[in-house]
Design an enzyme around this catalytic site. Structure first.
Site, PDB file in Angstrom:
ATOM      1  CB  CYS A  87       7.624   1.839   2.841  1.00 25.10           C
ATOM      2  SG  CYS A  87       7.524   0.161   3.466  1.00 25.10           S
ATOM      3  CG  HIS A 176      10.193   0.844  -1.273  1.00 19.08           C
ATOM      4  ND1 HIS A 176      10.862   1.646  -0.388  1.00 19.08           N
ATOM      5  CD2 HIS A 176       9.627  -0.147  -0.538  1.00 19.08           C
ATOM      6  CE1 HIS A 176      10.724   1.164   0.834  1.00 19.08           C
ATOM      7  NE2 HIS A 176       9.967   0.075   0.760  1.00 19.08           N
ATOM      8  CD  GLU A 178      12.303   4.176  -2.372  1.00 18.64           C
ATOM      9  OE1 GLU A 178      11.190   4.453  -2.831  1.00 18.64           O
ATOM     10  OE2 GLU A 178      12.473   3.705  -1.235  1.00 18.64           O
TER      11      GLU A 178
END
Ligand code: XMP
Length: 520
Positions: A87, A176, A178
């Site tokens: 990001c 993202h 994660e």
């Protein structure tokens, strides 16, 4: 030399994202040691640890084209080790390597579809039929590719959504990987760690335990510590960790606020005093908590009152023990992130979780919070490693302010009594039906609304009991649990037939976000 200093690791450079700790946790889950460092603290650093085998640049709320505050340290790139920008990390790496980043006319928040354009080591097994769904959260996008980079994937509003410099092993991703909403996000992190950084597993729950025990010993030295024991998973793990680290220098203090679950006080005393032989002081403070909370209905006020009272009581008992310097708390990472960003001010405040936001400024004790960078499931693994039994470890989380925040509006003895019973019936039913362990957190709440019912031939006018049961990975996002009708009917019947004061039971069918897990 510390164990961690001998290990190969991933360095996570934090630009203030609320997901930075999630990146760390995912990397730990792969059995790899990692460290987070704020971008500010390494702005001018020339020398970096030789054990760093990969760098992850986190997301963040800043933008790369206006904000002069972010000085990217180019020395990181001179290390010639793999870099993964996520990001904001993707945007800053694009900018410093000759690309361009601009504010986008179309923001992307939430789920987005990405399309594969070129194969890459980073995205091996990530796409299926050249597509995947990912979780985006950005208003800017890379508009000009940096030199010697290729586009690996695009999305509707981010034409350079995954990019790579193959020769230098530098990657940027706009979404993202994660967060759990990104489908197969872990695959990207796994590819980066194992195929690109070529790391081998070097980190386990047992290492985590040793690291934390050493850290506690370093912080505490010869001083005495008191531990705020609630009997929940977090404080139980903290108590056991501290008892392993410093033995009898630890005294646990258990405060009965009158806002606990049914029978909880007896259970805690039996487990910790009798079984673990830990120094434990039992304080019955029911009356004072209830009197201070009288006529208080504002959730933040409730939290602050409870937090302040807790600390006052601890300080009082700490003085009695003498030479106590520290107060240990089971603060977890999600508690911190939702109250305040770890690195500064960027994430917005959602709730003041009592063991973070409610602390009085003039506190005479220093804090020891050994779990503050861990997530719930990591704490459970650590607890098992410390020898706590499964019954304690698998307990659903219970908030510090207890039943006070499960009772919107004013608090009264009558309401507490009703709520304790309702919660007990619900939890017992979950256990009896083997549902308890499938649910991350469940509880009953009492709404401050009375409605009309009919029982026998009589009109009733009583409270509404709300049931909440959610599934979650870490408490940061959650979905409601789907019960079958037979179970729901049975719970509803038990509550209404056995508890005077409730004539209606409702089930909360909202996820987090947009709701939170607790009602207040
Ligand atoms: P929310 O309601 O913020 O809850 O979605 C996330 C998790 O945190 C617990 N929680 C608290 N824990 N003090 C605590 O120790 C608090 O003030 C507090 N508020 C919420 C909640 O039970 C859930 O597990």
């Amino acid at each position: 030399m510390r164990l961690e200093d001998t290990l190969n690791k991933i360095l996570i450079v934090d630009f203030g994202s609320q997901f930075t700790q999630l990146i760390a946790r995912k990397i730990r889950e792969f059995g790899i040691y990692c460290e987070i460092i704020s971008h500010k603290s390494i702005e001018k650093r020339k020398n970096f640890d030789k054990n760093i085998k990969g760098i992850v640049l986190s997301g963040g709320p800043l933008n790369v084209y206006e904000n002069k505050k972010v000085k990217f340290n180019n020395n990181l790139l001179k290390l010639e080790i793999p870099v993964l920008g996520i990001c904001f990390g993707h945007q800053i790496i694009s900018k410093v390597m000759g690309g361009k980043v601009k504010s986008s006319n179309f923001r992307e928040f939430g789920l987005a579809e990405v399309t594969e354009i070129k194969k890459s080591k980073l995205t091996k097994n990530f796409f299926s039929k050249k597509k995947n769904n990912v979780w985006m959260s950005h208003a800017d996008q890379v508009t000009k590719l940096p030199k010697n980079f290729n586009i690996i994937a695009k999305s509707k509003n981010s034409k350079m959504c995954i990019i790579e410099n193959k020769k230098r092993n530098i990657f940027g991703i706009q979404f993202h990987p994660e967060v759990s909403h990104t489908n197969k996000g872990k695959t990207i992190l796994r590819n980066f760690i194992f195929s690109i950084c070529k790391l081998n597993r070097n980190w386990s729950a047992s290492d985590q335990k040793k690291k934390l025990i050493n850290e506690v010993r370093d912080i505490v030295g010869n001083s005495k510590v008191i531990c705020a024991l609630s009997g929940g998973v977090d404080s139980s793990v903290v108590a056991k960790l501290l008892s392993n680290a410093i033995g009898k220098k630890l005294t646990c203090i258990f405060v009965n606020t009158g806002l606990l679950r049914k029978g909880e006080e007896k259970q805690v005393v039996n487990t910790f005093k009798k079984r673990f032989k830990i120094n434990l002081i039992y304080v019955n403070a029911e009356n004072i908590f209830l009197s201070k909370l009288k006529n208080i209905s504002n959730p933040e006020k409730k939290r602050k009152i409870i937090g302040n009272l807790f600390i006052k009581i601890f300080e009082k008992y700490a003085k009695k023990i003498k030479k106590v310097k520290f107060l240990a708390q089971g603060t977890l990472y999600p508690d911190l992130i939702e109250s305040k960003s770890v690195t500064g001010s960027q994430t917005s405040k959602i709730k003041s979780h009592h063991n973070v936001g409610g602390l009085p400024k003039k506190m005479n004790l220093k804090l020891v919070e050994p779990l503050k960078y861990l997530f719930k499931d990591e704490v459970r693994k650590l607890g098992l490693e410390l020898g706590l039994n499964k019954e304690i470890i698998s307990r659903h989380p219970f908030p510090g302010p207890g039943l006070a925040i499960r009772m919107p509006g004013n608090i009264s003895i009558e309401k507490i009594k009703i709520l304790k019973e309702a919660d007990n019936y619900f939890i017992k039913s979950l256990k009896d039906n083997n549902l308890y362990d499938k649910i991350w957190q469940a509880y009953a709440a009492l709404l401050p609304v009375k409605t009309v019912g009919v029982m026998g031939d009589n009109r009733t006018y009583e409270y509404i009991c709300l049931l909440r049961a959610i599934t979650s990975e870490d408490g940061m996002t959650a979905d409601f649990f789907q019960f079958n009708k037979i179970f729901m009917r049975s719970v509803s019947n038990q509550i209404i037939n056995n508890i005077r004061g409730i004539n209606r039971v409702v089930y909360d069918i909202t996820s987090k976000p947009p709701s939170t897990i607790e009602l207040e």
